[in-house]
Motif scaffolding. Structure first.
Motif, PDB file in Angstrom:
ATOM      1  N   GLU A  86      -9.532   5.013  -2.124  1.00  0.00           N
ATOM      2  CA  GLU A  86      -8.803   5.150  -3.400  1.00  0.00           C
ATOM      3  C   GLU A  86      -7.866   6.361  -3.412  1.00  0.00           C
ATOM      4  OE1 GLU A  86     -11.522   4.947  -6.651  1.00  0.00           O
ATOM      5  OE2 GLU A  86     -12.263   2.970  -6.064  1.00  0.00           O
ATOM      6  N   ASP A 113      -4.442  -1.248  -1.488  1.00  0.00           N
ATOM      7  CA  ASP A 113      -4.920  -0.056  -2.198  1.00  0.00           C
ATOM      8  C   ASP A 113      -5.837  -0.384  -3.378  1.00  0.00           C
ATOM      9  OD1 ASP A 113      -3.358   1.129  -0.383  1.00  0.00           O
ATOM     10  OD2 ASP A 113      -2.012   2.130  -1.758  1.00  0.00           O
ATOM     11  N   TYR A 114      -5.863  -1.647  -3.777  1.00  0.00           N
ATOM     12  CA  TYR A 114      -6.702  -2.040  -4.916  1.00  0.00           C
ATOM     13  C   TYR A 114      -7.514  -3.259  -4.521  1.00  0.00           C
ATOM     14  CZ  TYR A 114      -3.704   0.966  -7.759  1.00  0.00           C
ATOM     15  OH  TYR A 114      -3.032   2.040  -8.280  1.00  0.00           O
ATOM     16  N   SER A 157       0.859  -1.181   0.000  1.00  0.00           N
ATOM     17  CA  SER A 157       0.000   0.000   0.000  1.00  0.00           C
ATOM     18  C   SER A 157       0.895   1.232   0.000  1.00  0.00           C
ATOM     19  CB  SER A 157      -0.880  -0.003   1.257  1.00  0.00           C
ATOM     20  OG  SER A 157      -1.569   1.223   1.369  1.00  0.00           O
ATOM     21  N   TRP A 212       1.492   4.276 -11.286  1.00  0.00           N
ATOM     22  CA  TRP A 212       1.702   3.045 -10.521  1.00  0.00           C
ATOM     23  C   TRP A 212       0.954   1.911 -11.217  1.00  0.00           C
ATOM     24  CZ3 TRP A 212      -0.723   1.841  -5.050  1.00  0.00           C
ATOM     25  CH2 TRP A 212      -0.236   0.614  -4.602  1.00  0.00           C
ATOM     26  N   THR A 213       1.703   1.021 -11.822  1.00  0.00           N
ATOM     27  CA  THR A 213       1.109  -0.188 -12.394  1.00  0.00           C
ATOM     28  C   THR A 213       1.532  -1.342 -11.502  1.00  0.00           C
ATOM     29  OG1 THR A 213       1.578   0.789 -14.541  1.00  0.00           O
ATOM     30  CG2 THR A 213       0.813  -1.501 -14.532  1.00  0.00           C
ATOM     31  N   THR A 253      -4.847   6.724  -2.589  1.00  0.00           N
ATOM     32  CA  THR A 253      -3.436   6.515  -2.953  1.00  0.00           C
ATOM     33  C   THR A 253      -3.248   6.231  -4.443  1.00  0.00           C
ATOM     34  OG1 THR A 253      -3.674   4.192  -2.404  1.00  0.00           O
ATOM     35  CG2 THR A 253      -2.779   5.623  -0.683  1.00  0.00           C
ATOM     36  N   ARG A 254      -4.324   6.234  -5.197  1.00  0.00           N
ATOM     37  CA  ARG A 254      -4.173   5.909  -6.628  1.00  0.00           C
ATOM     38  C   ARG A 254      -3.655   7.118  -7.417  1.00  0.00           C
ATOM     39  NH1 ARG A 254      -9.148   1.771  -7.929  1.00  0.00           N
ATOM     40  NH2 ARG A 254      -8.879   0.554  -6.029  1.00  0.00           N
ATOM     41  N   TYR A 310      -9.605  -5.338  -9.655  1.00  0.00           N
ATOM     42  CA  TYR A 310      -8.638  -4.495 -10.350  1.00  0.00           C
ATOM     43  C   TYR A 310      -7.446  -5.340 -10.814  1.00  0.00           C
ATOM     44  CZ  TYR A 310      -4.991  -1.088 -11.224  1.00  0.00           C
ATOM     45  OH  TYR A 310      -3.984  -0.377 -11.812  1.00  0.00           O
TER      46      TYR A 310
END
Lengths: 538, 308
Positions: A207, B83-84, A53, A225-226, A209-210, B88
């Motif tokens: 969401e 975070d996902y 995270s 970020w991928t 941190t996206r 996703y």
């Protein structure tokens, strides 16, 4: 004729397999040209595992910590050479005479990447969010250890208003400690004491941190970020000290396979390599970028003291003395590690390594005989538990052989995958178990209290000594200085040299590969932290 | 035929339900849990975490909640990568694994069938020996050896291709080594399968009759032999396709492909229950659908098979 056609077809088939290569070569040449003209300074490196995270409140690993120091800045930040605390969002601070009340003065030009200013109240709210039971932060025990009222609030028995942190005015932040904790300032560099953008968290929820949503206050901002591929941060446009930041981008590659990481480094696809597999070490030691430094990490074995035979101190002492640590680091690990006769790695100038015992094979045999197992006869079936890894296996095999040679004891070695190993270790389903510990901050307390205090959750061997706990309690009341270090050293001598609570093997030496003719501002440090703010291309 | 297809398609539903149920309970038997950590989490904090993820509820209630969510298309949050959510990761990883797998299997089928055909036509000549030696190497060399060898030759020594990474970084070049590493083993198996099958078909009565009628060799090969000889390859394709997608984990790890295969294995080590379930469901679905398609295709290729 038919034969000739067949030959041609066969060749054509083989060629078709490689057909893509030639075309792609041309594409790559074009890409290279474009890169050469743009010339942003990009620093790419091997960041270990995929980050769990980016929210400081829920992470716990080194990869996340690396990303954190690029994206965030707390009251204080790391000095790139010593990792000591230096001004961050706080430009200065004072400590009261009793060392319990700390007052920080924040900069008025510290802002979030969306331009919102950072205030003392945001620190109060961020810290409370971190300590809140519903946040379930793994590192909540750090503030709980030092801040007055934090432990009760985190455990659900106290209220947020009773946590002794407050905003005196817009730019003055204050907290009170439970006792004088000289390591508190160093601890504040940890992400447990971050300020987080509560306005963005409120807006985006989970969401936040996206990419696109994320707001941060460090020298860099999140660009992309991928997951499982890469995370890219770019130089922040709003950071208060942005003129000092000389990298345009930092690329964090999560790479599970150390062979791949090594090959990427050799092929110029990454600039800094942090790990290489043991079988490549000899070759990679010859690389120009190779360097090692002492690290704040200890490799050791735990004895299960809840059941025979390792509840007997004579057995623990015999097993501990029956190893040649110099031989182990020279012949088995071969990475420049330092033999350990204590649990806390030396801290130069502050806390020299405690030499708590000596290796003595004759004495080891005598002790084992005294404990009722002369020549190893009648010794109960025992095993060394370790998590699957080539290095741990090599060490376990060496130890197994040495105990057999010196003590006449045959122990089994057993590897288990990570979660099973942890489960067994934490539930005392073992006799001897591998362990390693990296200090969270630069102070012996992070080893002695976290590993050996009778109430510590990491004390898997269940070592319990009232005398040892009392020495730690005494040290906690002492201000920074020689008396405090002497008290801690006495506690370490007791636990390791008299009670043989655990069996230390070596202090780590951390290897890194980075071409220092190309990159400056990267210094070997004891916690292996390298603030990106200071790295630059020569 | 259509009745058969509908019956088979409906059969997929209980199969999937059984997989979900068994997997859900089985993973909870494994020691440790998603929040195991070397730094032992204090009991109070662990309680807080479990509450957050509804793990403090009775198991059957958790199961019910999960199945309802899956039916809604929601695989839940990942316990490890916070975070996902799992949806996703599947949406992000599956297309990459599918692309890698599809290119590899297509190449394996085309080249493998061709190699098998040439070898059969020229049985016991150097053509046969060359292709079959090539195939034996493919079957014998595991991908975790082949991958680093390819990387060493083409990236480190020759510098033609990137060591690792994906298309966004290196363009189509990124695909070459992972595809080569992944396709080789399947190519080898298909080459050997089709060689044996071609040999058998060439000697069959109906091919002999066609030859006696004076038809051209190329016509006989394309019209009569290829269709009959491809049956074993088709039946191999179902498991092969699922295998190449799920089995791409090693290739994905070696070449740093951000696909789903890594999650499939890594989630088990992480005890990331929701991610395990999500990947198992996706892969099972691929497997059962591929087997279903192969069964249907089989009937089309072999008129002796009746679906009544």
């Amino acid at each position: 004729m038919k034969k000739a056609i067949l030959v041609l077809l066969t060749v054509a088939l083989l060629l078709s397999v490689f057909a893509g290569c030639a075309k792609d070569d041309a594409d790559d040449a074009k890409t290279a040209e474009v890169t050469a003209t743009a010339e942003p300074v990009v620093f790419r490196f091997h960041n270990g595992a995929e980050p769990e995270s980016l929210d400081p409140a829920v992470v716990e690993g080194v990869p996340e910590h690396n990303i954190h120091i690029a994206l965030f800045e707390g009251l204080v930040t790391y000095n790139p050479k010593t990792l000591g605390a230096e001004p961050g969002v706080a430009k200065s601070w004072e400590v009261s005479d009793d060392a319990l009340t700390w007052t920080f003065h924040l900069r008025d030009n510290a802002v979030w990447s969306d331009g919102v200013g950072i205030t003392a109240q945001q620190f109060v709210d961020s810290w409370l969010r971190f300590m809140a039971p519903e946040t379930a932060a793994v590192y909540a025990y750090l503030p709980a250890m030092i801040i007055k009222g934090a432990a009760e609030y985190n455990a659900g028995t106290g209220a947020a208003k009773d946590v002794a942190i407050r905003a005196i005015d817009k730019y003055t932040f204050q907290f009170e400690l439970n006792g004088p904790a000289p390591y508190a300032l160093g601890m504040l560099t940890h992400y447990a004491f971050s300020v987080v953008p509560l306005h963005a968290i409120e807006k985006y929820g989970d969401e936040w941190t996206r990419p696109g949503n994320m707001v941060s206050n460090g020298p860099f901002s999140l660009k992309s970020w991928t997951p499982q591929d890469k995370l890219v941060v770019e130089k922040s446009k709003t950071y208060w000290d942005r003129d000092a930041v000389r990298l345009d981008e930092v690329v964090f590659f999560p790479i599970d396979d150390y062979n791949t990481a090594t090959n990427m480094y050799l092929n110029g696809e990454i600039d800094w390599l942090t790990e290489t597999p043991p079988n490549q070490l000899d070759k990679m030691k010859l690389d120009k970028g190779y360097g090692t430094n002492a690290s704040f990490v200890t490799y050791y074995y735990q004895f299960n003291q809840t059941k025979p035979p390792f509840d007997d101190v004579r057995v623990r002492k015999a097993f501990t003395m029956a190893i040649d640590r110099q031989e182990l680091v020279d012949q088995v690990t071969r990475g420049g590690q330092f033999p350990a006769f204590g649990i806390t790695p030396p801290l130069s100038g502050l806390y020299p390594a405690v030499v708590a015992f000596e290796e003595d094979f004759d004495e080891a045999r005598r002790l084992l005989a005294e404990a009722g197992y002369p020549g190893g006869k009648g010794f109960p079936k025992s095993g060394i538990l370790y998590n699957t890894s080539e290095t741990h296996k090599n060490i376990a095999q060496y130890v197994q052989q040495k105990w057999s040679e010196v003590l006449g004891v045959d122990v089994q070695i057993e590897n288990q995958e990570w979660a099973t190993y942890l489960d067994n270790k934490q539930n005392q389903n073992f006799e001897v178990a591998r362990a390693g510990w990296q200090g969270d901050y630069v102070d012996p307390n992070t080893f002695l209290t976290d590993l050996l205090h009778s109430g510590s959750g990491n004390n898997d061997g269940k070592y319990a000594s009232a005398k040892f706990d009392a020495l730690l309690a005494k040290a906690a009341t002492l201000p920074d200085g020689q008396e405090r270090y002497d008290t801690l050293a006495a506690a370490e001598q007791l636990a390791i040299g008299e009670d043989f609570a655990v069996m230390p093997f070596y202090y780590y030496s951390k290897a890194n590969w980075i071409d220092k003719d190309v990159w400056g501002g990267w210094y070997p440090t004891i916690l292996d932290m390298h603030p990106f703010k200071h790295i630059y291309k020569k | 035929m259509s009745k058969y297809i509908i019956r088979r398609a409906l059969g997929l539903i209980p199969t999937m339900l059984i997989i979900i149920t068994v997997c859900f309970f089985l993973i909870r038997v494994a020691p440790g849990g998603p929040f195991s950590s070397e730094k032992k989490i204090p009991p109070q904090i662990m309680k807080n975490i479990e509450k957050k993820y509804h793990m403090d509820e009775p198991l059957i209630q958790q199961y019910g909640r999960y199945v309802v969510n899956v039916l809604r298309g929601d695989f839940g949050p990942s316990y490890k990568y916070k975070d996902y959510d799992v949806n996703y990761y599947i949406a992000q990883g599956l297309p990459k694994s599918l692309l890698l797998g599809t290119i590899s299997i297509l190449l394996a089928v085309l080249l493998g069938t061709a190699a098998g055909m040439f070898s059969a036509l020229r049985q016991n000549t150097w053509v046969d020996y060359t292709w079959m030696s090539f195939a034996v190497v493919g079957i014998s060399v595991p991908v975790f050896v082949l991958g680093p060898v390819l990387m060493y030759i083409f990236s480190i020594r020759l510098g033609w291709l990137p060591v690792a990474g994906w298309i966004d970084e290196h363009g189509l070049k990124a695909l070459v080594l992972p595809v080569l590493a992944l396709f080789y083993q399947y190519f080898a198996t298909i080459a050997r399968l089709s060689r044996a099958s071609f040999l058998e078909t060439i000697r069959s009565d109906y091919v002999r009759t066609a030859k006696a009628k004076g038809l051209k060799t190329s016509y006989i090969m394309m019209k009569h032999v290829l269709k009959g000889a491809s049956l074993p390859v088709v039946s191999y394709l179902g498991p092969a396709f699922s295998g190449i997608i799920t089995g791409s984990i090693v290739v994905e790890q070696i070449f740093r492909v951000p696909g789903l295969g890594r999650h499939f294995v890594q989630s088990a080590f992480n005890r990331d229950y929701t991610m395990i379930m999500g990947t198992v469901i996706v892969y099972s679905l691929i497997l059962v659908i591929m087997n279903f398609l192969v069964d249907v295709l089989y009937g089309y290729l072999d008129p002796r098979i009746s679906y009544s």
